[in-house]
Design a protein around this motif. Sequence first.
Motif, PDB file in Angstrom:
ATOM      1  N   THR A  94       0.843  -1.189   0.000  1.00 56.21           N
ATOM      2  CA  THR A  94       0.000   0.000   0.000  1.00 56.21           C
ATOM      3  C   THR A  94       0.878   1.239   0.000  1.00 56.21           C
ATOM      4  O   THR A  94       1.948   1.266   0.616  1.00 56.21           O
ATOM      5  CB  THR A  94      -0.932   0.053   1.230  1.00 56.21           C
ATOM      6  OG1 THR A  94      -0.182  -0.223   2.413  1.00 56.21           O
ATOM      7  CG2 THR A  94      -2.063  -0.949   1.104  1.00 56.21           C
ATOM      8  N   ALA A  95       0.437   2.251  -0.732  1.00 56.53           N
ATOM      9  CA  ALA A  95       1.052   3.576  -0.683  1.00 56.53           C
ATOM     10  C   ALA A  95      -0.038   4.564  -0.347  1.00 56.53           C
ATOM     11  O   ALA A  95      -1.219   4.331  -0.642  1.00 56.53           O
ATOM     12  CB  ALA A  95       1.704   3.926  -2.018  1.00 56.53           C
ATOM     13  N   GLY A  96       0.331   5.664   0.284  1.00 52.56           N
ATOM     14  CA  GLY A  96      -0.675   6.625   0.703  1.00 52.56           C
ATOM     15  C   GLY A  96      -0.167   8.050   0.640  1.00 52.56           C
ATOM     16  O   GLY A  96       1.042   8.308   0.702  1.00 52.56           O
ATOM     17  N   ILE A  97      -1.108   8.977   0.508  1.00 50.94           N
ATOM     18  CA  ILE A  97      -0.781  10.402   0.537  1.00 50.94           C
ATOM     19  C   ILE A  97      -1.733  11.105   1.497  1.00 50.94           C
ATOM     20  O   ILE A  97      -2.867  10.669   1.706  1.00 50.94           O
ATOM     21  CB  ILE A  97      -0.854  11.072  -0.851  1.00 50.94           C
ATOM     22  CG1 ILE A  97      -2.250  10.883  -1.469  1.00 50.94           C
ATOM     23  CG2 ILE A  97       0.236  10.534  -1.765  1.00 50.94           C
ATOM     24  CD1 ILE A  97      -2.431  11.666  -2.762  1.00 50.94           C
ATOM     25  N   GLY A  98      -1.255  12.189   2.074  1.00 53.88           N
ATOM     26  CA  GLY A  98      -2.068  13.009   2.965  1.00 53.88           C
ATOM     27  C   GLY A  98      -1.491  14.406   3.023  1.00 53.88           C
ATOM     28  O   GLY A  98      -0.364  14.656   2.576  1.00 53.88           O
ATOM     29  N   ILE A  99      -2.269  15.325   3.542  1.00 50.13           N
ATOM     30  CA  ILE A  99      -1.865  16.727   3.617  1.00 50.13           C
ATOM     31  C   ILE A  99      -1.324  17.029   5.013  1.00 50.13           C
ATOM     32  O   ILE A  99      -1.937  16.673   6.023  1.00 50.13           O
ATOM     33  CB  ILE A  99      -3.048  17.654   3.296  1.00 50.13           C
ATOM     34  CG1 ILE A  99      -3.493  17.451   1.844  1.00 50.13           C
ATOM     35  CG2 ILE A  99      -2.688  19.109   3.542  1.00 50.13           C
ATOM     36  CD1 ILE A  99      -4.712  18.262   1.465  1.00 50.13           C
ATOM     37  N   ILE A 100      -0.166  17.693   5.049  1.00 48.79           N
ATOM     38  CA  ILE A 100       0.444  18.114   6.316  1.00 48.79           C
ATOM     39  C   ILE A 100      -0.037  19.525   6.643  1.00 48.79           C
ATOM     40  O   ILE A 100       0.143  20.444   5.831  1.00 48.79           O
ATOM     41  CB  ILE A 100       1.977  18.094   6.231  1.00 48.79           C
ATOM     42  CG1 ILE A 100       2.482  16.703   5.855  1.00 48.79           C
ATOM     43  CG2 ILE A 100       2.597  18.550   7.549  1.00 48.79           C
ATOM     44  CD1 ILE A 100       3.978  16.634   5.617  1.00 48.79           C
ATOM     45  N   PRO A 101      -0.658  19.744   7.799  1.00 47.85           N
ATOM     46  CA  PRO A 101      -1.155  21.087   8.143  1.00 47.85           C
ATOM     47  C   PRO A 101      -0.014  22.094   8.279  1.00 47.85           C
ATOM     48  O   PRO A 101       1.133  21.749   8.590  1.00 47.85           O
ATOM     49  CB  PRO A 101      -1.848  20.874   9.498  1.00 47.85           C
ATOM     50  CG  PRO A 101      -2.102  19.399   9.584  1.00 47.85           C
ATOM     51  CD  PRO A 101      -0.992  18.748   8.822  1.00 47.85           C
ATOM     52  N   ASP A 102      -0.342  23.353   8.050  1.00 53.66           N
ATOM     53  CA  ASP A 102       0.632  24.433   8.235  1.00 53.66           C
ATOM     54  C   ASP A 102       1.110  24.446   9.686  1.00 53.66           C
ATOM     55  O   ASP A 102       0.327  24.226  10.624  1.00 53.66           O
ATOM     56  CB  ASP A 102       0.004  25.783   7.889  1.00 53.66           C
ATOM     57  CG  ASP A 102      -0.294  25.928   6.403  1.00 53.66           C
ATOM     58  OD1 ASP A 102       0.326  25.203   5.607  1.00 53.66           O
ATOM     59  OD2 ASP A 102      -1.167  26.753   6.062  1.00 53.66           O
ATOM     60  N   GLY A 103       2.391  24.706   9.864  1.00 53.77           N
ATOM     61  CA  GLY A 103       2.963  24.828  11.197  1.00 53.77           C
ATOM     62  C   GLY A 103       3.409  23.531  11.817  1.00 53.77           C
ATOM     63  O   GLY A 103       3.967  23.536  12.911  1.00 53.77           O
ATOM     64  N   VAL A 104       3.168  22.403  11.122  1.00 55.87           N
ATOM     65  CA  VAL A 104       3.564  21.095  11.643  1.00 55.87           C
ATOM     66  C   VAL A 104       4.879  20.687  10.989  1.00 55.87           C
ATOM     67  O   VAL A 104       4.994  20.662   9.755  1.00 55.87           O
ATOM     68  CB  VAL A 104       2.482  20.038  11.371  1.00 55.87           C
ATOM     69  CG1 VAL A 104       2.970  18.654  11.791  1.00 55.87           C
ATOM     70  CG2 VAL A 104       1.204  20.403  12.121  1.00 55.87           C
ATOM     71  N   ASP A 105       5.866  20.376  11.796  1.00 58.64           N
ATOM     72  CA  ASP A 105       7.190  19.992  11.299  1.00 58.64           C
ATOM     73  C   ASP A 105       7.736  18.888  12.213  1.00 58.64           C
ATOM     74  O   ASP A 105       8.394  19.163  13.212  1.00 58.64           O
ATOM     75  CB  ASP A 105       8.125  21.197  11.287  1.00 58.64           C
ATOM     76  CG  ASP A 105       9.510  20.859  10.733  1.00 58.64           C
ATOM     77  OD1 ASP A 105       9.642  19.813  10.051  1.00 58.64           O
ATOM     78  OD2 ASP A 105      10.455  21.642  10.981  1.00 58.64           O
ATOM     79  N   LEU A 106       7.435  17.648  11.872  1.00 61.15           N
ATOM     80  CA  LEU A 106       7.810  16.496  12.695  1.00 61.15           C
ATOM     81  C   LEU A 106       8.995  15.778  12.060  1.00 61.15           C
ATOM     82  O   LEU A 106       8.868  15.160  11.006  1.00 61.15           O
ATOM     83  CB  LEU A 106       6.629  15.535  12.829  1.00 61.15           C
ATOM     84  CG  LEU A 106       5.365  16.104  13.490  1.00 61.15           C
ATOM     85  CD1 LEU A 106       4.245  15.082  13.458  1.00 61.15           C
ATOM     86  CD2 LEU A 106       5.653  16.533  14.914  1.00 61.15           C
TER      87      LEU A 106
END
Length: 329
Positions: free
Chosen positions: A137-149
Amino acid sequence: MGHGGGGALSAELVQHLFAPAFGGEALAQLGDSAAVSLGGVRLAFSTDSYVVRPLFFPGGTIGDLAVNGTVNDLAMSGARAAYLSCGFILEEGVEMSAVARVAEAMGAAARAAGVEVVTGDTKVVEVGHGDGVYINTAGIGIIPDGVDLRPQRVVPGDVVIVSGEIGLHGVAIMSVREGLEFGVDIESDCAALGGLVQSMLAVTPDLHVLRDPTRGGLAASLNEIAAASGTGVVINESRVPVPPAVANACSILGLDPLYVANEGKLVAFVPREHADAVLDAMRAHPLGRHATVIGEAVDAHPGMVVSRTALGGTRVVDLPLGEQLPRIC
């Protein structure tokens, strides 16, 4: 087999063979998912393959793993998973009823996680060249602004939190694979962690790093973070939440729970000033009700993980060489 175990041999393979061949700044981060920008939008992108044996186990199936594992990899970047791909490699002769059961489990897991399987592929290999069903499986998602992990943000003083009891998945797989009975039923903790992560980010977007300790267990994740951040990590062994059934099984099998795989837990490095609020938010979520502070990042012994034992001594928690329990995901 050791090169697929998530330990030192896996790291050697990736760092000295694959990474130099592929190159690229995004790949160099070597996170659970890659953080990339496309059209001005920050995306998390991840892929994983699942070869667990057996296909069906207490608490889940290979189908649940394939969805939840990729959703969790995206969540470790702070992303809201949106879409998945699915590739099936089927061995000639596998029963269609088994394939249907796996597919139905995947669909149910995707709906529960709030993601959609939108594309896929099927291949069949000759009998004896597979083990029933393998899935990618491969997946994509959106990273919210201000999040840097990412582990490079870890600094001495960060608090280390684990979201719950460890070792359940690996022991559940071993129990059915080897026909072992431990006096109590042990089920995999397989679950999608996106909701838990979002509840943590709602407290503060300033989390430093998240990891889901799958292959190689909690020990591997802590070592990877310590090495990438250049800090030391100290954990209190008595605070690590190991359920009695897992502790007893590991004692019988000669395993260390710190190295046993999980499929529904995360470890977080959180700035000290936010730790209490994040811990409260985790405990308010069903998947984090047993969340516990287990240690901290320190200046001493950079790149090394040390555990304080119940007897007052210390021991080094090394990166495992290979895998105690192969093919658990």
